[in-house]
Design a protein around this motif. Sequence first.
Motif, mmCIF file in Angstrom:
data_model
loop_
_atom_site.group_PDB
_atom_site.id
_atom_site.type_symbol
_atom_site.label_atom_id
_atom_site.label_comp_id
_atom_site.label_asym_id
_atom_site.label_seq_id
_atom_site.Cartn_x
_atom_site.Cartn_y
_atom_site.Cartn_z
ATOM 1 N N UNK A 81 4.197 14.625 1.247
ATOM 2 C CA UNK A 81 3.986 14.395 2.699
ATOM 3 C C UNK A 81 5.238 13.870 3.389
ATOM 4 N N UNK A 82 6.305 13.679 2.633
ATOM 5 C CA UNK A 82 7.529 13.155 3.239
ATOM 6 C C UNK A 82 7.932 13.984 4.452
ATOM 7 N N UNK A 83 8.226 13.310 5.538
ATOM 8 C CA UNK A 83 8.678 14.011 6.741
ATOM 9 C C UNK A 83 7.556 14.661 7.530
ATOM 10 N N UNK A 84 6.304 14.524 7.072
ATOM 11 C CA UNK A 84 5.187 15.140 7.794
ATOM 12 C C UNK A 84 4.483 14.081 8.648
ATOM 13 N N UNK A 85 3.416 14.485 9.322
ATOM 14 C CA UNK A 85 2.648 13.545 10.154
ATOM 15 C C UNK A 85 1.451 12.965 9.392
ATOM 16 N N UNK A 86 1.499 13.045 8.057
ATOM 17 C CA UNK A 86 0.403 12.508 7.239
ATOM 18 C C UNK A 86 0.896 11.227 6.556
ATOM 19 N N UNK A 87 0.058 10.208 6.547
ATOM 20 C CA UNK A 87 0.453 8.945 5.922
ATOM 21 C C UNK A 87 -0.440 8.633 4.727
ATOM 22 N N UNK A 88 0.088 7.735 3.890
ATOM 23 C CA UNK A 88 -0.549 7.498 2.599
ATOM 24 C C UNK A 88 -1.265 6.145 2.543
ATOM 25 N N UNK A 89 -2.458 6.167 1.947
ATOM 26 C CA UNK A 89 -3.196 4.923 1.708
ATOM 27 C C UNK A 89 -3.612 4.865 0.247
ATOM 28 N N UNK A 90 -3.760 3.650 -0.268
ATOM 29 C CA UNK A 90 -4.383 3.474 -1.579
ATOM 30 C C UNK A 90 -5.836 3.077 -1.336
ATOM 31 N N UNK A 91 -6.647 3.193 -2.370
ATOM 32 C CA UNK A 91 -8.087 2.904 -2.221
ATOM 33 C C UNK A 91 -8.444 1.460 -2.535
ATOM 34 N N UNK A 92 -7.479 0.727 -3.085
ATOM 35 C CA UNK A 92 -7.726 -0.671 -3.453
ATOM 36 C C UNK A 92 -6.381 -1.283 -3.826
ATOM 37 N N UNK A 93 -6.358 -2.575 -4.037
ATOM 38 C CA UNK A 93 -5.139 -3.282 -4.445
ATOM 39 C C UNK A 93 -5.569 -4.596 -5.089
ATOM 40 N N UNK A 94 -4.689 -5.160 -5.925
ATOM 41 C CA UNK A 94 -4.968 -6.501 -6.454
ATOM 42 C C UNK A 94 -4.082 -7.495 -5.706
ATOM 43 N N UNK A 150 -15.983 -9.211 -3.416
ATOM 44 C CA UNK A 150 -16.682 -10.153 -2.523
ATOM 45 C C UNK A 150 -15.828 -10.354 -1.274
ATOM 46 N N UNK A 151 -16.397 -11.007 -0.277
ATOM 47 C CA UNK A 151 -15.604 -11.302 0.923
ATOM 48 C C UNK A 151 -14.383 -12.149 0.554
ATOM 49 N N UNK A 152 -14.564 -13.006 -0.437
ATOM 50 C CA UNK A 152 -13.456 -13.872 -0.856
ATOM 51 C C UNK A 152 -12.317 -13.052 -1.491
ATOM 52 N N UNK A 153 -12.681 -12.107 -2.367
ATOM 53 C CA UNK A 153 -11.617 -11.300 -2.988
ATOM 54 C C UNK A 153 -10.989 -10.372 -1.947
ATOM 55 N N UNK A 154 -11.798 -9.909 -0.998
ATOM 56 C CA UNK A 154 -11.250 -9.064 0.076
ATOM 57 C C UNK A 154 -10.202 -9.858 0.860
ATOM 58 N N UNK A 155 -10.516 -11.101 1.159
ATOM 59 C CA UNK A 155 -9.575 -11.950 1.902
ATOM 60 C C UNK A 155 -8.250 -12.081 1.160
ATOM 61 N N UNK A 156 -8.336 -12.315 -0.160
ATOM 62 C CA UNK A 156 -7.111 -12.469 -0.959
ATOM 63 C C UNK A 156 -6.295 -11.185 -0.975
ATOM 64 N N UNK A 157 -6.990 -10.060 -1.052
ATOM 65 C CA UNK A 157 -6.294 -8.768 -1.090
ATOM 66 C C UNK A 157 -5.618 -8.471 0.249
ATOM 67 N N UNK A 158 -6.296 -8.826 1.337
ATOM 68 C CA UNK A 158 -5.696 -8.609 2.661
ATOM 69 C C UNK A 158 -4.429 -9.454 2.778
ATOM 70 N N UNK A 159 -4.552 -10.701 2.366
ATOM 71 C CA UNK A 159 -3.413 -11.622 2.458
ATOM 72 C C UNK A 159 -2.215 -11.091 1.665
ATOM 73 N N UNK A 160 -2.482 -10.635 0.442
ATOM 74 C CA UNK A 160 -1.410 -10.115 -0.405
ATOM 75 C C UNK A 160 -0.788 -8.864 0.224
ATOM 76 N N UNK A 161 -1.608 -8.044 0.835
ATOM 77 C CA UNK A 161 -1.099 -6.810 1.453
ATOM 78 C C UNK A 161 -0.143 -7.132 2.594
ATOM 79 N N UNK A 162 -0.463 -8.166 3.349
ATOM 80 C CA UNK A 162 0.392 -8.552 4.476
ATOM 81 C C UNK A 162 1.788 -8.942 4.002
ATOM 82 N N UNK A 163 1.872 -9.591 2.842
ATOM 83 C CA UNK A 163 3.192 -10.055 2.393
ATOM 84 C C UNK A 163 4.145 -8.885 2.165
ATOM 85 N N UNK A 164 3.597 -7.723 1.898
ATOM 86 C CA UNK A 164 4.434 -6.549 1.669
ATOM 87 C C UNK A 164 4.478 -5.617 2.879
#
Length: 252
Positions: free
Chosen positions: A54-67, A105-119
């Motif tokens: 997808x490089x150079x295209x109008x499509x962007x990439x997502x993952x389905x989960x993260x730790x 859980x909502x708690x693990x979701x919160x941690x994952x969101x926080x970690x995602x922001x750092x990157x």
Amino acid sequence: MRRPIIAGNWKMNKTVSEAVDFVRQLKALVANVREIDIVIAPTFTALQAVSREIEGSNIELAAQDVFWEASGAFTGEISPIMLKDVGCRYVIIGHSERRQYFGETNESVHKKIKASFTLGLHPIICVGEALEEWETGKTFDVIKIQIIQCLEGFSREEMERITLAYEPIWAIGTGKTATPQQAEEVHAFIREQLEGITHRQVSQGVRIQYGGSVNSDNISDLMAQPNIDGALVGGASLKADSFSRIVKYSKM
Ligand code: PGA
């Protein structure tokens, strides 16, 4: 104005070669789409190959989960650094299947969101009620708790990076969709809740996707609602042709 965002969540489907085939077709089908963010979320094993394609295209990439940890002894997990490394811009967090089958859980979701922001990743955070909760009128209570517990404490700049996905669990993969009016009512409620935890201006800018049996027949009516800013699509995102028709809903 919120820019629409249509994302395909492939779940546990497609080998690397199937993923690459899909993307080659999709690129051609949506090459002229400029006004919508188009996102696909392949499995971890296909991320790198899709990223190259997808490089150079109008499509962007997502993952389905993260730790939430950066690295270390966490067998089987994938960190935000690794997602960034293969070219992900987005990451889906808190999908109901993760909540239902894998102890999210909502708690693990919160941690994952926080970690995602750092990157610098952009989380797509899923909320939604189960059938019984819907039937017994608990939808708003459930969503309110999910929003507060998943999102409290983030800064204005962080909140500006999020996308929410409202996915009533009873509508996922079942062929049942909330009517556009039912979905709109919940989306408006979600925006109101966001206003309670962040600045009004930020809550007005957050994109809220609808998810649950979205297809090319129902997308236009859903997108016509004032607080529905996109879709998170499962089953109908697995074929380039049907996904492209959803992406091009405004031209149908
Ligand atoms: P579905 O899945 O479109 O197959 O209902 C949506 C989702 O789970 O994100």
